[in-house]
Design a protein around this motif. Structure first.
Motif, PDB file in Angstrom:
ATOM      1  N   GLY A 246      26.866  -9.380 -47.321  1.00 39.07           N
ATOM      2  CA  GLY A 246      26.958 -10.397 -48.758  1.00 39.07           C
ATOM      3  C   GLY A 246      27.209 -11.702 -48.009  1.00 39.07           C
ATOM      4  N   THR A 247      28.183 -11.743 -47.031  1.00 44.57           N
ATOM      5  CA  THR A 247      28.802 -13.116 -46.621  1.00 44.57           C
ATOM      6  C   THR A 247      27.648 -13.519 -45.861  1.00 44.57           C
ATOM      7  OG1 THR A 247      31.164 -12.358 -46.768  1.00 44.57           O
ATOM      8  CG2 THR A 247      30.699 -14.149 -45.140  1.00 44.57           C
ATOM      9  N   ALA A 248      27.100 -12.847 -44.784  1.00 43.89           N
ATOM     10  CA  ALA A 248      26.220 -13.385 -44.204  1.00 43.89           C
ATOM     11  C   ALA A 248      24.823 -13.950 -44.847  1.00 43.89           C
ATOM     12  CB  ALA A 248      25.528 -12.162 -43.074  1.00 43.89           C
ATOM     13  N   ARG A 249      24.492 -13.286 -45.836  1.00 42.40           N
ATOM     14  CA  ARG A 249      23.271 -14.116 -46.682  1.00 42.40           C
ATOM     15  C   ARG A 249      23.805 -15.071 -47.642  1.00 42.40           C
ATOM     16  NH1 ARG A 249      22.543  -8.293 -47.861  1.00 42.40           N
ATOM     17  NH2 ARG A 249      23.931  -8.351 -49.501  1.00 42.40           N
ATOM     18  N   PHE A 250      24.988 -15.034 -47.840  1.00 45.02           N
ATOM     19  CA  PHE A 250      25.677 -16.355 -48.739  1.00 45.02           C
ATOM     20  C   PHE A 250      25.603 -17.361 -47.752  1.00 45.02           C
ATOM     21  CE2 PHE A 250      29.733 -18.693 -49.273  1.00 45.02           C
ATOM     22  CZ  PHE A 250      29.529 -19.131 -50.561  1.00 45.02           C
ATOM     23  N   VAL A 251      26.116 -17.413 -46.555  1.00 41.05           N
ATOM     24  CA  VAL A 251      26.020 -18.556 -45.576  1.00 41.05           C
ATOM     25  C   VAL A 251      24.394 -19.113 -45.231  1.00 41.05           C
ATOM     26  CG1 VAL A 251      26.601 -19.134 -42.941  1.00 41.05           C
ATOM     27  CG2 VAL A 251      28.251 -17.831 -44.474  1.00 41.05           C
ATOM     28  N   ALA A 252      23.852 -17.998 -45.178  1.00 45.23           N
ATOM     29  CA  ALA A 252      22.503 -18.383 -44.950  1.00 45.23           C
ATOM     30  C   ALA A 252      21.643 -18.959 -46.164  1.00 45.23           C
ATOM     31  CB  ALA A 252      21.546 -17.110 -44.478  1.00 45.23           C
ATOM     32  N   ASP A 253      22.034 -18.703 -47.263  1.00 47.01           N
ATOM     33  CA  ASP A 253      21.590 -19.346 -48.563  1.00 47.01           C
ATOM     34  C   ASP A 253      22.153 -20.707 -48.665  1.00 47.01           C
ATOM     35  OD1 ASP A 253      20.192 -17.153 -49.192  1.00 47.01           O
ATOM     36  OD2 ASP A 253      21.450 -16.316 -50.583  1.00 47.01           O
ATOM     37  N   LEU A 254      23.666 -20.886 -48.433  1.00 48.60           N
ATOM     38  CA  LEU A 254      24.151 -22.228 -48.468  1.00 48.60           C
ATOM     39  C   LEU A 254      23.564 -23.213 -47.494  1.00 48.60           C
ATOM     40  CD1 LEU A 254      27.786 -21.597 -48.407  1.00 48.60           C
ATOM     41  CD2 LEU A 254      26.260 -22.617 -50.311  1.00 48.60           C
ATOM     42  N   LEU A 255      23.131 -22.550 -45.989  1.00 48.27           N
ATOM     43  CA  LEU A 255      22.313 -23.452 -45.255  1.00 48.27           C
ATOM     44  C   LEU A 255      20.947 -23.930 -45.657  1.00 48.27           C
ATOM     45  CD1 LEU A 255      23.329 -21.850 -42.005  1.00 48.27           C
ATOM     46  CD2 LEU A 255      24.071 -24.141 -42.773  1.00 48.27           C
ATOM     47  N   LYS A 256      20.367 -22.908 -46.145  1.00 45.93           N
ATOM     48  CA  LYS A 256      18.877 -23.416 -46.984  1.00 45.93           C
ATOM     49  C   LYS A 256      19.160 -24.392 -47.813  1.00 45.93           C
ATOM     50  CE  LYS A 256      16.928 -18.853 -45.906  1.00 45.93           C
ATOM     51  NZ  LYS A 256      16.320 -17.824 -46.640  1.00 45.93           N
ATOM     52  N   ARG A 257      20.054 -24.223 -48.819  1.00 47.91           N
ATOM     53  CA  ARG A 257      20.205 -25.091 -49.776  1.00 47.91           C
ATOM     54  C   ARG A 257      20.529 -26.525 -49.322  1.00 47.91           C
ATOM     55  NH1 ARG A 257      24.434 -23.565 -54.676  1.00 47.91           N
ATOM     56  NH2 ARG A 257      22.873 -21.796 -54.591  1.00 47.91           N
ATOM     57  N   ALA A 258      21.568 -26.668 -48.492  1.00 46.81           N
ATOM     58  CA  ALA A 258      21.944 -27.816 -47.799  1.00 46.81           C
ATOM     59  C   ALA A 258      20.760 -28.436 -47.005  1.00 46.81           C
ATOM     60  CB  ALA A 258      23.159 -27.439 -46.624  1.00 46.81           C
ATOM     61  N   PHE A 259      19.735 -27.651 -46.323  1.00 53.79           N
ATOM     62  CA  PHE A 259      18.776 -28.356 -45.582  1.00 53.79           C
ATOM     63  C   PHE A 259      17.760 -29.160 -46.445  1.00 53.79           C
ATOM     64  CE2 PHE A 259      20.411 -25.910 -41.639  1.00 53.79           C
ATOM     65  CZ  PHE A 259      20.873 -26.896 -40.962  1.00 53.79           C
ATOM     66  N   ARG A 260      17.668 -28.502 -47.724  1.00 53.16           N
ATOM     67  CA  ARG A 260      16.791 -28.828 -48.685  1.00 53.16           C
ATOM     68  C   ARG A 260      17.092 -29.940 -49.627  1.00 53.16           C
ATOM     69  NH1 ARG A 260      14.877 -22.652 -50.065  1.00 53.16           N
ATOM     70  NH2 ARG A 260      13.540 -22.222 -48.279  1.00 53.16           N
ATOM     71  N   SER A 261      18.475 -30.332 -49.322  1.00 53.10           N
ATOM     72  CA  SER A 261      19.150 -31.101 -50.593  1.00 53.10           C
ATOM     73  C   SER A 261      18.554 -32.612 -50.489  1.00 53.10           C
ATOM     74  CB  SER A 261      20.653 -31.172 -50.407  1.00 53.10           C
ATOM     75  OG  SER A 261      20.836 -31.756 -49.044  1.00 53.10           O
ATOM     76  N   SER A 262      18.140 -33.102 -49.269  1.00 51.45           N
ATOM     77  CA  SER A 262      17.652 -34.470 -49.145  1.00 51.45           C
ATOM     78  C   SER A 262      16.810 -34.715 -47.919  1.00 51.45           C
ATOM     79  CB  SER A 262      19.007 -35.322 -49.110  1.00 51.45           C
ATOM     80  OG  SER A 262      19.478 -35.317 -47.727  1.00 51.45           O
ATOM     81  N   VAL A 263      16.260 -35.649 -47.944  1.00 59.77           N
ATOM     82  CA  VAL A 263      14.992 -36.169 -46.725  1.00 59.77           C
ATOM     83  C   VAL A 263      16.030 -36.264 -45.593  1.00 59.77           C
ATOM     84  CG1 VAL A 263      13.653 -37.867 -45.740  1.00 59.77           C
ATOM     85  CG2 VAL A 263      13.718 -37.364 -48.189  1.00 59.77           C
ATOM     86  N   ARG A 264      17.283 -36.809 -45.341  1.00 59.73           N
ATOM     87  CA  ARG A 264      18.091 -36.712 -44.536  1.00 59.73           C
ATOM     88  C   ARG A 264      18.439 -35.151 -43.769  1.00 59.73           C
ATOM     89  NH1 ARG A 264      23.515 -40.435 -44.676  1.00 59.73           N
ATOM     90  NH2 ARG A 264      21.856 -41.881 -44.695  1.00 59.73           N
TER      91      ARG A 264
END
Length: 344
Positions: A246-264
């Protein structure tokens, strides 16, 4: 090393069924030349599926099974239908000596129950344990057991798990002297339950065993690569495993959300993509697939239900290694050494 003999594969198990199972078997055959397979399941469906894998046809034999075990079927119900299902027949082929090992991506509970009833536990082993390789920061995976077969254990059970886990690590990870630790709430000798502390004292006496006992390890160091085998009861092991997943999936989902948050952030993703691809590759569960029920009179390997072609091939490859290195005999010999040392 002895010849691996045929590997019985439940061709109907897994979330994606026959197509992925046959593709995985074909891939495993290419990696372990000379290995033969008994493909268990619907005869007509398997024969048709082999058209996509002509090289596998000559290295396999079809064993017909008219029924399959459902993913949500209760173990008690599955046992009653064992002689008709692909999972039950695959395990029975091991019992008969026609197969050297059985591999399935099917129902875990049913598989565990069928294997215990059909194969029984080895002499000197009170309870079988479910062991699996997990990714670490080190060069090798870590073997963890028990992952859910035994919720309550005593000190002797933990010692037997340690002996079996070390033999498994020597076989699958090619380690001469695996480092073994007991999962605990602290690394100090006085920490933990009486059962864990008693098991520690027993393992410290096992100087004739081909393993190195490194004491206790805490949950935050499971993936550090500090040890090769982590031993615990099935209740703690299953919670630790699910928490890590679950922690591995949580970190992966956080990374996806962060990378999609803005153009930068999207530009930053493109720059860091090689690193994220390396991370994803290292954590790919299909590269660490293949749990085994240790302590039975035969080898039974559980592939993850959602495993892809690579995952199925990895599980089969581990089964081939265990057979060729005669894992069952190694466990019996190691346990015999420990019992002699304890008696002395």
């Amino acid at each position: 090393m002895p010849d691996s003999g045929p590997i019985a594969v439940d061709a109907m198990g897994g979330d994606d069924g026959l197509r992925v199972m046959l593709a995985g078997v074909a891939r495993a055959r290419r990696a372990a030349e000379g290995t033969r397979f008994l493909l268990v399941g619907d005869e007509d469906a398997i024969a048709k599926g082999l058209d996509a894998h002509p090289g596998l046809r000559g290295a396999s034999e079809i064993v017909h099974a008219p029924e399959t075990v459902k993913g949500d079927e209760k173990p008690s119900a599955a046992i009653r239908r064992a002689k008709k299902t692909s999972l039950g027949i695959a395990i029975d082929l091991v019992k008969q000596g026609r197969a050297a090992a059985a591999v399935s991506s099917g129902n875990t509970g049913a598989m565990m129950a069928m294997a215990k009833v059909a194969l029984r536990t080895m002499p000197g082993i009170d309870r079988p344990a479910l062991a699996a390789p997990l990714p670490t920061l080190g060069d090798n995976d870590v073997i963890m057991l028990d992952l859910g077969a035994n919720a309550e254990v005593d000190a002797q059970n933990l010692v037997q798990f340690a002996v079996m886990g070390a033999a498994f690590a020597r076989t699958v990870l090619d380690l001469e002297t695996p480092r073994v630790a007991l999962l605990n709430i602290g690394s100090e000798d006085q920490k933990g339950t009486d059962t864990i502390r008693d098991a520690s004292q027993l393992l410290k006496q096992g100087k004739r065993l081909p393993l190195r006992f490194d004491g206790f390890i805490e949950g935050d160091r499971l993936s550090r690569g500090d040890v090769d085998v982590i031993v615990c009861d099935g209740f703690s092991g299953n919670i630790a495993l699910k928490t890590a997943e679950g922690t591995a999936r949580f970190v992966a989902d956080l990374l996806k959300r962060a990378f999609r948050s803005s153009v930068r952030s999207k530009i930053g993703f493109l720059i860091s993509r090689p690193a994220t691809e390396l991370l994803r590759d290292h954590l790919d569960p299909n590269k660490h697939n293949g749990a085994v029920f240790l302590g039975l009179n035969g080898i039974v390997v559980k592939s993850h239900g959602g495993a892809n072609e690579l995952g199925v091939a990895t599980a089969i490859g581990n089964a081939v290694k265990m057979v060729r290195h005669d894992l069952t005999r190694r466990i019996a010999e190691d346990l015999g050494r420990f019992e002699k040392a304890a008696a002395a």
